[in-house]
Design an enzyme around this catalytic site. Structure first.
Site, PDB file in Angstrom:
ATOM      1  N   GLU A   1      -5.052  16.250 -11.426  1.00 26.93           N
ATOM      2  CA  GLU A   1      -5.524  16.793 -12.756  1.00 26.93           C
ATOM      3  C   GLU A   1      -7.034  16.925 -12.482  1.00 26.93           C
ATOM      4  OE1 GLU A   1      -3.193  15.314 -15.695  1.00 26.93           O
ATOM      5  OE2 GLU A   1      -5.234  14.902 -16.984  1.00 26.93           O
TER       6      GLU A   1
ATOM      7  N   HIS B   1       7.775   8.498 -27.509  1.00 22.44           N
ATOM      8  CA  HIS B   1       6.584   9.219 -27.160  1.00 22.44           C
ATOM      9  C   HIS B   1       6.989  10.779 -27.406  1.00 22.44           C
ATOM     10  CE1 HIS B   1       3.692  10.422 -24.307  1.00 22.44           C
ATOM     11  NE2 HIS B   1       4.491  11.394 -23.802  1.00 22.44           N
TER      12      HIS B   1
ATOM     13  N   LYS C   1       6.707  22.896 -14.951  1.00 20.05           N
ATOM     14  CA  LYS C   1       5.892  21.715 -14.620  1.00 20.05           C
ATOM     15  C   LYS C   1       5.624  21.685 -13.241  1.00 20.05           C
ATOM     16  CE  LYS C   1       5.019  16.844 -15.065  1.00 20.05           C
ATOM     17  NZ  LYS C   1       5.059  15.582 -15.665  1.00 20.05           N
TER      18      LYS C   1
ATOM     19  N   GLU D   1       9.318  17.581 -25.300  1.00 25.66           N
ATOM     20  CA  GLU D   1       8.499  18.085 -24.194  1.00 25.66           C
ATOM     21  C   GLU D   1       9.094  19.378 -23.733  1.00 25.66           C
ATOM     22  OE1 GLU D   1       6.106  16.278 -22.871  1.00 25.66           O
ATOM     23  OE2 GLU D   1       6.390  14.207 -23.469  1.00 25.66           O
TER      24      GLU D   1
ATOM     25  N   ARG E   1       0.839  -1.169  -0.078  1.00 24.70           N
ATOM     26  CA  ARG E   1       0.062  -0.084   0.072  1.00 24.70           C
ATOM     27  C   ARG E   1       0.903   1.297   0.020  1.00 24.70           C
ATOM     28  NH1 ARG E   1      -2.879  -3.387   3.667  1.00 24.70           N
ATOM     29  NH2 ARG E   1      -4.845  -4.053   2.404  1.00 24.70           N
TER      30      ARG E   1
ATOM     31  N   ASN F   1      -0.848  17.872 -21.076  1.00 24.73           N
ATOM     32  CA  ASN F   1      -1.140  16.928 -22.089  1.00 24.73           C
ATOM     33  C   ASN F   1      -1.365  17.680 -23.593  1.00 24.73           C
ATOM     34  OD1 ASN F   1      -1.027  14.911 -20.360  1.00 24.73           O
ATOM     35  ND2 ASN F   1      -2.967  14.854 -19.725  1.00 24.73           N
TER      36      ASN F   1
ATOM     37  N   ARG G   1      -3.946  20.797 -14.818  1.00 23.86           N
ATOM     38  CA  ARG G   1      -2.953  19.958 -15.076  1.00 23.86           C
ATOM     39  C   ARG G   1      -3.151  19.457 -16.268  1.00 23.86           C
ATOM     40  NH1 ARG G   1       0.438  15.789 -11.474  1.00 23.86           N
ATOM     41  NH2 ARG G   1       1.747  14.808 -13.253  1.00 23.86           N
TER      42      ARG G   1
ATOM     43  N   HIS H   1      -1.668  15.499 -26.561  1.00 22.98           N
ATOM     44  CA  HIS H   1      -1.399  14.153 -26.222  1.00 22.98           C
ATOM     45  C   HIS H   1      -2.853  13.264 -26.651  1.00 22.98           C
ATOM     46  CE1 HIS H   1       2.099  15.040 -24.023  1.00 22.98           C
ATOM     47  NE2 HIS H   1       2.281  14.211 -23.516  1.00 22.98           N
TER      48      HIS H   1
ATOM     49  N   HIS I   1      -1.550   9.718 -28.091  1.00 23.86           N
ATOM     50  CA  HIS I   1      -1.961   8.542 -27.625  1.00 23.86           C
ATOM     51  C   HIS I   1      -2.324   7.575 -28.682  1.00 23.86           C
ATOM     52  CE1 HIS I   1      -1.990  10.340 -23.042  1.00 23.86           C
ATOM     53  NE2 HIS I   1      -0.837   9.947 -23.458  1.00 23.86           N
TER      54      HIS I   1
ATOM     55  N   LYS J   1       2.756  11.217 -11.688  1.00 23.98           N
ATOM     56  CA  LYS J   1       2.253  10.159 -12.468  1.00 23.98           C
ATOM     57  C   LYS J   1       2.846   8.992 -12.761  1.00 23.98           C
ATOM     58  CE  LYS J   1      -1.135  13.116 -15.079  1.00 23.98           C
ATOM     59  NZ  LYS J   1      -1.491  13.630 -16.426  1.00 23.98           N
TER      60      LYS J   1
HETATM   61  P1  NAD Z   1      12.297   5.385 -22.232  1.00 24.70           P
HETATM   62  O1  NAD Z   1      12.290   5.080 -20.798  1.00 24.70           O
HETATM   63  O2  NAD Z   1      12.079   3.922 -23.002  1.00 24.70           O
HETATM   64  O3  NAD Z   1      13.868   5.661 -22.808  1.00 24.70           O
HETATM   65  C1  NAD Z   1      14.343   5.798 -23.832  1.00 24.70           C
HETATM   66  C2  NAD Z   1      15.569   4.794 -24.295  1.00 24.70           C
HETATM   67  O4  NAD Z   1      16.516   5.227 -23.596  1.00 24.70           O
HETATM   68  C3  NAD Z   1      15.565   3.370 -23.630  1.00 24.70           C
HETATM   69  O5  NAD Z   1      15.920   2.390 -24.501  1.00 24.70           O
HETATM   70  C4  NAD Z   1      16.203   3.536 -22.381  1.00 24.70           C
HETATM   71  O6  NAD Z   1      16.781   2.253 -22.048  1.00 24.70           O
HETATM   72  C5  NAD Z   1      17.318   4.339 -22.814  1.00 24.70           C
HETATM   73  N1  NAD Z   1      18.037   5.096 -21.908  1.00 24.70           N
HETATM   74  C6  NAD Z   1      17.470   5.602 -20.762  1.00 24.70           C
HETATM   75  N2  NAD Z   1      18.388   6.407 -20.305  1.00 24.70           N
HETATM   76  C7  NAD Z   1      19.579   6.187 -20.834  1.00 24.70           C
HETATM   77  C8  NAD Z   1      20.718   6.856 -21.179  1.00 24.70           C
HETATM   78  N3  NAD Z   1      21.187   7.772 -19.909  1.00 24.70           N
HETATM   79  N4  NAD Z   1      21.871   6.571 -22.100  1.00 24.70           N
HETATM   80  C9  NAD Z   1      21.399   5.528 -23.012  1.00 24.70           C
HETATM   81  N5  NAD Z   1      20.366   5.480 -23.245  1.00 24.70           N
HETATM   82  C10 NAD Z   1      19.175   5.508 -22.106  1.00 24.70           C
HETATM   83  O7  NAD Z   1      11.487   6.716 -22.748  1.00 24.70           O
HETATM   84  P2  NAD Z   1      11.559   8.034 -22.171  1.00 24.70           P
HETATM   85  O8  NAD Z   1      11.460   8.861 -23.351  1.00 24.70           O
HETATM   86  O9  NAD Z   1      12.272   8.280 -21.313  1.00 24.70           O
HETATM   87  O10 NAD Z   1       9.983   8.192 -21.645  1.00 24.70           O
HETATM   88  C11 NAD Z   1       8.652   7.642 -22.241  1.00 24.70           C
HETATM   89  C12 NAD Z   1       7.698   7.033 -20.965  1.00 24.70           C
HETATM   90  O11 NAD Z   1       7.450   8.144 -20.311  1.00 24.70           O
HETATM   91  C13 NAD Z   1       6.497   6.699 -21.839  1.00 24.70           C
HETATM   92  O12 NAD Z   1       6.204   5.603 -21.467  1.00 24.70           O
HETATM   93  C14 NAD Z   1       5.559   7.897 -21.428  1.00 24.70           C
HETATM   94  O13 NAD Z   1       4.352   7.612 -21.409  1.00 24.70           O
HETATM   95  C15 NAD Z   1       6.207   8.108 -20.119  1.00 24.70           C
HETATM   96  N6  NAD Z   1       5.665   9.399 -19.569  1.00 24.70           N
HETATM   97  C16 NAD Z   1       5.391   9.724 -18.334  1.00 24.70           C
HETATM   98  C17 NAD Z   1       5.109  10.965 -17.758  1.00 24.70           C
HETATM   99  C18 NAD Z   1       4.616  11.195 -16.466  1.00 24.70           C
HETATM  100  O14 NAD Z   1       4.304  12.098 -16.194  1.00 24.70           O
HETATM  101  N7  NAD Z   1       4.706  10.029 -15.670  1.00 24.70           N
HETATM  102  C19 NAD Z   1       5.392  12.115 -18.516  1.00 24.70           C
HETATM  103  C20 NAD Z   1       6.039  11.918 -19.901  1.00 24.70           C
HETATM  104  C21 NAD Z   1       5.933  10.653 -20.478  1.00 24.70           C
HETATM  105  N1  GLY Z   2       2.869  14.566 -18.398  1.00 21.40           N
HETATM  106  C1  GLY Z   2       1.731  14.997 -18.083  1.00 21.40           C
HETATM  107  C2  GLY Z   2       1.572  15.179 -16.590  1.00 21.40           C
HETATM  108  O1  GLY Z   2       2.610  15.038 -15.809  1.00 21.40           O
HETATM  109  O2  GLY Z   2       0.575  15.542 -16.101  1.00 21.40           O
END
Ligand code: NAD
Ligand code: GLY
Length: 366
Positions: free
Chosen positions: A238, A266, A228, A186, A122, A246, A242, A249, A253, A144
């Site tokens: 949200e 992404h 942010k 972003e 939890r 997006n 907030r 987005h 999506h 998130k």
């Molecule tokens: P990712 O986590 O897939 O990383 C991209 C690639 O880079 C992967 O292959 C990873 O292994 C590699 N990598 C990571 N760090 C590295 C480094 N320092 N050197 C070399 N390679 C490295 O993708 P991302 O773009 O970081 O994140 C995308 C994800 O984030 C999506 O799933 C999206 O939905 C999510 N997201 C979440 C939020 C949120 O608010 N929680 C916001 C935006 C995106």
């Molecule tokens: N990436 C959108 C949020 O954090 O709300």
């Protein structure tokens, strides 16, 4: 801490936390001691990031009992089935409620580890160590967390804030250019939402960012996190504003689900989604053609796609957009732009104009 490092705060009352930004932070044992008060620490990472950075983090955690889960790399593994492996490891290692989960990786790892931290017994202590530019400017901040479902992106998850975010800018040195651009996407988003002077700064400094100039990169990370943090502090869960984060987005999506998760990055989908939002904003008379052109030009300069894949039809887009989390009482809501740096959440757009935007990117020979 070294002089060039910066600390920002996400202000959320008793759940407020710092974001540390700068070089050399992964190995800073003092930061971990400040935020981890019990001995059991589970690092969640992936098979790409582990060989690059796991040893540094483990080295700084020598006073703790540290276990590691190494997940397969990629958005296509952001599933409930793969996520379950974190619990297998936590339980087989007999980790209790006082444990800490550390996410070491990009947004995929951050979202999955954060969701595990929200659910394990939890809720346990959680620390984010984002290692992609996208994760440092967006996904690690704001709480998130979650995983994808075949029917929709990030459909299963929780709001769960970390105790701190450690954004070590040295980790960006191993990112490839495509990933760097995905993070810049972003960053552009913050300019478009409500920070027109940052957008102008990006127009002036895009070349420096692409050349990985450390001063420019650090400034862009800080400004993005500030933007942010402000939006999150005003509306953590949200209920309203907030959703501005997006921008683009709803299209994003649909692109990701339509193509299959992982086909486009992404951030690439975000770039195309922002251009689609700009196109619709111009069609409904909000954005001038010149402003739309400024947005498309900056996105192209960042080496990002400025239109969606032509294989997704307007009908597919509409179907996929209907599962968006912003849909309210069956009405699709979009973030559209009144001006560069002034975005709004709205369901007041002519659906004929939306169809025009979706058809704008159709190839005649499909
Ligand atoms: P990712 O986590 O897939 O990383 C991209 C690639 O880079 C992967 O292959 C990873 O292994 C590699 N990598 C990571 N760090 C590295 C480094 N320092 N050197 C070399 N390679 C490295 O993708 P991302 O773009 O970081 O994140 C995308 C994800 O984030 C999506 O799933 C999206 O939905 C999510 N997201 C979440 C939020 C949120 O608010 N929680 C916001 C935006 C995106
Ligand atoms: N990436 C959108 C949020 O954090 O709300």
């Amino acid at each position: 801490m070294k002089k060039q490092n910066k600390t920002l705060r996400v202000e959320l009352g008793e759940r407020s936390y710092p974001i540390y930004i700068g070089p050399g932070l992964l190995a800073d044992a003092e930061i971990y001691r400040r935020h981890i008060h019990n001995r059991q620490v589970m690092i969640v990472t992936n098979e790409t990031v582990a060989p690059l950075y796991l040893a540094q983090v483990q080295g700084a955690l020598q006073s703790f009992v540290v276990e590691t889960v190494v997940l397969p790399d990629g958005e296509s593994y952001k599933t409930l089935a793969i996520w379950d492996r974190i619990f297998d490891k936590l339980l087989s290692s007999r980790f209790g409620r006082q444990s800490t989960i550390i996410a070491l990786g990009g947004g995929v790892i951050g979202d999955m580890a954060g969701f595990a931290a929200a659910c394990y017994q939890r809720g346990v202590n959680f620390v984010q160590i984002p290692t992609t530019l996208l994760a440092q400017v967006d996904s690690s901040v704001g709480g998130k967390t979650g995983v994808n479902h075949p029917a929709g992106k990030n459909m299963i998850g929780a709001f769960y804030q970390p105790k701190c975010v450690i954004a070590d800018t040295d980790t960006l040195n191993t990112l490839d250019d495509r990933q760097l651009s995905a993070g810049i996407s972003e960053i552009i988003k913050y300019g478009l939402i409500d920070d027109p002077s940052f957008f102008r700064w990006l127009e002036a400094n895009m070349d420096a960012l692409l050349e990985r100039d450390p001063t420019a990169l650090t400034f862009a990370i800080e400004r993005s996190c500030q933007d942010k943090a402000r939006v999150v502090a005003a509306d953590e869960l949200e209920a309203g504003s907030r959703a501005l984060l997006n921008l683009g987005h709803t299209f994003v999506h649909a692109i990701e689900a339509g193509l299959g998760y992982g086909e486009w990055l992404h951030g690439e989908a975000v770039a195309a989604g922002m251009c689609m939002a700009a196109d619709l904003s111009r069609r409904i008379g909000w954005l001038s053609a010149e402003e739309q052109e400024r947005i498309v030009t900056l996105i192209k300069r960042a080496r990002l796609p400025h239109e969606p894949p032509r294989s997704i039809t307007a009908e597919q887009f509409l179907d996929l957009m209907a599962v968006d989390k912003k849909v309210m009482d069956g009405r699709v809501r979009l973030i559209l732009m009144k001006a560069v740096g002034e975005s709004v959440i709205t369901d007041e757009f002519d659906s004929v104009k939306l169809l025009e935007t979706l058809n704008e990117y159709r190839s005649d020979d499909l």
